[in-house]
Write an enzyme that holds these catalytic residues in place. Sequence first.
Site, PDB file in Angstrom:
ATOM      1  N   ASP A  87      13.266  34.630 103.110  1.00 11.69           N
ATOM      2  CA  ASP A  87      12.527  36.373 103.186  1.00 11.69           C
ATOM      3  C   ASP A  87      10.525  35.042 102.328  1.00 11.69           C
ATOM      4  O   ASP A  87       9.991  36.865 101.460  1.00 11.69           O
ATOM      5  CB  ASP A  87      13.174  36.690 101.635  1.00 11.69           C
ATOM      6  N   GLU A  88       9.992  35.374 103.095  1.00 12.53           N
ATOM      7  CA  GLU A  88       8.658  34.405 102.958  1.00 12.53           C
ATOM      8  C   GLU A  88       7.803  35.775 103.671  1.00 12.53           C
ATOM      9  O   GLU A  88       6.767  35.870 103.383  1.00 12.53           O
ATOM     10  CB  GLU A  88       8.094  33.217 103.931  1.00 12.53           C
TER      11      GLU A  88
ATOM     12  N   LYS B 133       8.891  35.933 107.012  1.00 10.90           N
ATOM     13  CA  LYS B 133       8.941  35.524 108.606  1.00 10.90           C
ATOM     14  C   LYS B 133       9.085  36.654 109.620  1.00 10.90           C
ATOM     15  O   LYS B 133       8.108  36.790 111.062  1.00 10.90           O
ATOM     16  CB  LYS B 133       9.761  34.751 109.013  1.00 10.90           C
TER      17      LYS B 133
ATOM     18  N   GLY C  85      17.652  38.252 106.587  1.00 12.32           N
ATOM     19  CA  GLY C  85      17.085  40.246 107.142  1.00 12.32           C
ATOM     20  C   GLY C  85      15.751  39.337 106.945  1.00 12.32           C
ATOM     21  O   GLY C  85      15.294  39.353 105.920  1.00 12.32           O
ATOM     22  N   HIS C  86      15.385  40.318 108.070  1.00  9.38           N
ATOM     23  CA  HIS C  86      14.340  40.426 108.741  1.00  9.38           C
ATOM     24  C   HIS C  86      13.566  41.479 108.345  1.00  9.38           C
ATOM     25  O   HIS C  86      14.022  42.518 109.126  1.00  9.38           O
ATOM     26  CB  HIS C  86      13.380  39.680 110.057  1.00  9.38           C
TER      27      HIS C  86
ATOM     28  N   THR D 153      16.880  41.609 101.434  1.00  5.61           N
ATOM     29  CA  THR D 153      17.187  43.169 103.011  1.00  5.61           C
ATOM     30  C   THR D 153      18.600  43.167 102.958  1.00  5.61           C
ATOM     31  O   THR D 153      20.010  43.772 103.436  1.00  5.61           O
ATOM     32  CB  THR D 153      16.451  41.865 104.021  1.00  5.61           C
TER      33      THR D 153
ATOM     34  N   THR E  28      -1.467  40.716 104.458  1.00  4.38           N
ATOM     35  CA  THR E  28      -2.941  41.670 104.101  1.00  4.38           C
ATOM     36  C   THR E  28      -1.625  43.074 103.050  1.00  4.38           C
ATOM     37  O   THR E  28      -2.582  44.061 102.628  1.00  4.38           O
ATOM     38  CB  THR E  28      -3.836  41.599 103.551  1.00  4.38           C
TER      39      THR E  28
HETATM   40  P1  GTP Z   1      14.612  35.799 106.112  1.00  4.40           P
HETATM   41  O1  GTP Z   1      15.166  35.603 107.072  1.00  4.40           O
HETATM   42  O2  GTP Z   1      15.615  36.780 105.310  1.00  4.40           O
HETATM   43  O3  GTP Z   1      14.715  34.953 105.279  1.00  4.40           O
HETATM   44  O4  GTP Z   1      13.509  37.101 105.886  1.00  4.40           O
HETATM   45  P2  GTP Z   1      12.206  37.209 106.246  1.00  4.40           P
HETATM   46  O5  GTP Z   1      11.208  35.710 105.936  1.00  4.40           O
HETATM   47  O6  GTP Z   1      11.762  37.753 107.311  1.00  4.40           O
HETATM   48  O7  GTP Z   1      11.599  38.444 105.019  1.00  4.40           O
HETATM   49  P3  GTP Z   1      11.863  39.567 104.235  1.00  4.40           P
HETATM   50  O8  GTP Z   1      11.921  40.108 105.756  1.00  4.40           O
HETATM   51  O9  GTP Z   1      13.522  38.918 103.843  1.00  4.40           O
HETATM   52  O10 GTP Z   1      10.930  40.098 102.901  1.00  4.40           O
HETATM   53  C1  GTP Z   1      10.011  39.827 103.323  1.00  4.40           C
HETATM   54  C2  GTP Z   1       9.289  41.008 102.682  1.00  4.40           C
HETATM   55  O11 GTP Z   1       7.803  41.109 102.677  1.00  4.40           O
HETATM   56  C3  GTP Z   1       9.367  41.900 103.528  1.00  4.40           C
HETATM   57  O12 GTP Z   1       9.439  43.352 102.545  1.00  4.40           O
HETATM   58  C4  GTP Z   1       8.631  42.505 104.527  1.00  4.40           C
HETATM   59  O13 GTP Z   1       7.793  44.399 104.559  1.00  4.40           O
HETATM   60  C5  GTP Z   1       7.231  41.999 103.196  1.00  4.40           C
HETATM   61  N1  GTP Z   1       5.740  41.408 103.810  1.00  4.40           N
HETATM   62  C6  GTP Z   1       5.760  40.384 104.558  1.00  4.40           C
HETATM   63  N2  GTP Z   1       4.842  40.272 104.487  1.00  4.40           N
HETATM   64  C7  GTP Z   1       4.013  40.813 103.998  1.00  4.40           C
HETATM   65  C8  GTP Z   1       2.242  40.967 103.016  1.00  4.40           C
HETATM   66  O14 GTP Z   1       1.662  40.384 103.277  1.00  4.40           O
HETATM   67  N3  GTP Z   1       2.159  42.128 102.395  1.00  4.40           N
HETATM   68  C9  GTP Z   1       3.386  42.967 101.540  1.00  4.40           C
HETATM   69  N4  GTP Z   1       3.111  43.599 100.801  1.00  4.40           N
HETATM   70  N5  GTP Z   1       4.566  42.798 101.749  1.00  4.40           N
HETATM   71  C10 GTP Z   1       5.048  42.065 103.032  1.00  4.40           C
HETATM   72  P1  IMP Z   2      24.339  31.644 103.119  1.00  5.51           P
HETATM   73  O1  IMP Z   2      23.289  31.511 103.396  1.00  5.51           O
HETATM   74  O2  IMP Z   2      25.557  33.606 102.546  1.00  5.51           O
HETATM   75  O3  IMP Z   2      26.310  31.492 102.707  1.00  5.51           O
HETATM   76  O4  IMP Z   2      24.406  31.469 100.659  1.00  5.51           O
HETATM   77  C1  IMP Z   2      23.750  30.480 100.724  1.00  5.51           C
HETATM   78  C2  IMP Z   2      22.868  31.205  99.161  1.00  5.51           C
HETATM   79  O5  IMP Z   2      21.072  30.729 100.563  1.00  5.51           O
HETATM   80  C3  IMP Z   2      22.014  32.128  98.861  1.00  5.51           C
HETATM   81  O6  IMP Z   2      21.594  31.028  97.445  1.00  5.51           O
HETATM   82  C4  IMP Z   2      22.089  33.389  99.408  1.00  5.51           C
HETATM   83  O7  IMP Z   2      21.411  33.833  98.958  1.00  5.51           O
HETATM   84  C5  IMP Z   2      20.869  32.487 100.450  1.00  5.51           C
HETATM   85  N1  IMP Z   2      20.061  32.373 101.541  1.00  5.51           N
HETATM   86  C6  IMP Z   2      20.716  32.430 102.910  1.00  5.51           C
HETATM   87  N2  IMP Z   2      20.350  33.375 103.815  1.00  5.51           N
HETATM   88  C7  IMP Z   2      19.187  34.297 103.051  1.00  5.51           C
HETATM   89  C8  IMP Z   2      18.071  34.408 103.335  1.00  5.51           C
HETATM   90  O8  IMP Z   2      18.040  34.771 104.650  1.00  5.51           O
HETATM   91  N3  IMP Z   2      17.184  34.756 102.504  1.00  5.51           N
HETATM   92  C9  IMP Z   2      17.093  35.037 101.027  1.00  5.51           C
HETATM   93  N4  IMP Z   2      18.070  33.996 100.821  1.00  5.51           N
HETATM   94  C10 IMP Z   2      19.306  33.459 101.222  1.00  5.51           C
HETATM   95 MG    MG Z   3      15.201  38.491 103.914  1.00  7.54          MG
END
Ligand code: GTP
Ligand code: IMP
Ligand code: MG
Length: 336
Positions: free
Chosen positions: A14-15, A17, A43-44, A249, A322
């Site tokens: 959830d960084e 990406k 969940g992106h 997400t 940003t």
């Molecule tokens: P995983 O594959 O689940 O690890 O997801 P992810 O890395 O794609 O991140 P995810 O979308 O779950 O969470 C990031 C959240 O931050 C989302 O709600 C994005 O819309 C938001 N986001 C990303 N970059 C920025 C930013 O620079 N500023 C703000 N305000 N929101 C951001």
């Molecule tokens: P699993 O991947 O569903 O087996 O979950 C193992 C651990 O990884 C739990 O703590 C989840 O919340 C975490 N996890 C797995 N995928 C994600 C992701 O995309 N974003 C954040 N946490 C995750």
């Molecule tokens: Mg995510």
Amino acid sequence: MSKAVLVVGGAFGDEGKGKVISYLALKDKVDLAVRGGVGPNAGHTVVYLGKTYKVRLIPSAFTNPQTRLLIGSGVLVNPQLLLEEVELTGVKGRIGVDYQTGVIEEEHIQRDRRGHLKEKIGTTGTGTGPANADRVLRKGRVAREVPSLQEFLTDVAAEVNSALDASKRVLVEGTQGTFLSLYHGTYPYVTSKDTTASAACADVGIGPLKVGEVIVVLKAYLTRVGEGPLEGELPAEEVVKLGWGEFGTVTGRLRRAAPFNFKLARRACLLNSATQIALTKLDVLFKDDAGAKSFQDLSADAKKFIWRIEAETGVKVTLIGTGPTVDDIVDRRCEA
Ligand code: GTP
Ligand code: IMP
Ligand code: MG
């Protein structure tokens, strides 16, 4: 011959990406994007043209209609979810799934939602752990056996390597984050496989020498969902007060949060051979920087924070988020 750009999470997932990848797909006119990682536990979030997409399987590069989208053999797919996302994003005709991509079945989801996995680890309940366990036991099902996936099947490794041989622009998408890695994370509070850059290469069928850039994505603060250590964790009320309250997400759970950790950032860079850092959510930490488009325009505090990250990791922060939309970004890649 060209080299791939690989994007990987540098913390607990959830960084942001999804946002970074969708920006790169458009800005760099990516020809082919291939998703590695675990599966639909990811969940992106992609906010583009006034619409918010939550994609769990489709590569986040879908925002560029010219980009060929692939899912590597190392990934797990939930066929029904994949079909729904193909519909949602309108990518039919340009998405391919490897013949040997793993398949999540209903029984895997049920196993993931009870006992140790639910209670102790706090998994996403999407079936990825049990599906990977069956895969290791060599009794898992693969994409070529699933009727609804036939129209998408392709040899992903062959496509990716030929694209590189033909000097195309290739992006490899990692999911989750470095400290959720089965090998390098906070075991046993981790996901079901390695999630570092090296694993992403294996997931899509390229060797390490085919990668030119490794972009590690870090957020301006740490979040974590599920169980496991989180140094400096703040109480939920404080997290919400700071404006750091995020909801998962996939699971809808309030994400736990802590301040940015320089030691973890350094280790993430080391484990992934980072050549660049993408820092997201700078606007959440420093409200004045919302919507900024150039480094010069950032506040003094924001600049100081970025310089400190660079000093402690030895890696340049090239992309700075940003705001939530695809183009809320400072791109420093062209700076001298
Ligand atoms: P995983 O594959 O689940 O690890 O997801 P992810 O890395 O794609 O991140 P995810 O979308 O779950 O969470 C990031 C959240 O931050 C989302 O709600 C994005 O819309 C938001 N986001 C990303 N970059 C920025 C930013 O620079 N500023 C703000 N305000 N929101 C951001
Ligand atoms: P699993 O991947 O569903 O087996 O979950 C193992 C651990 O990884 C739990 O703590 C989840 O919340 C975490 N996890 C797995 N995928 C994600 C992701 O995309 N974003 C954040 N946490 C995750
Ligand atoms: Mg995510």
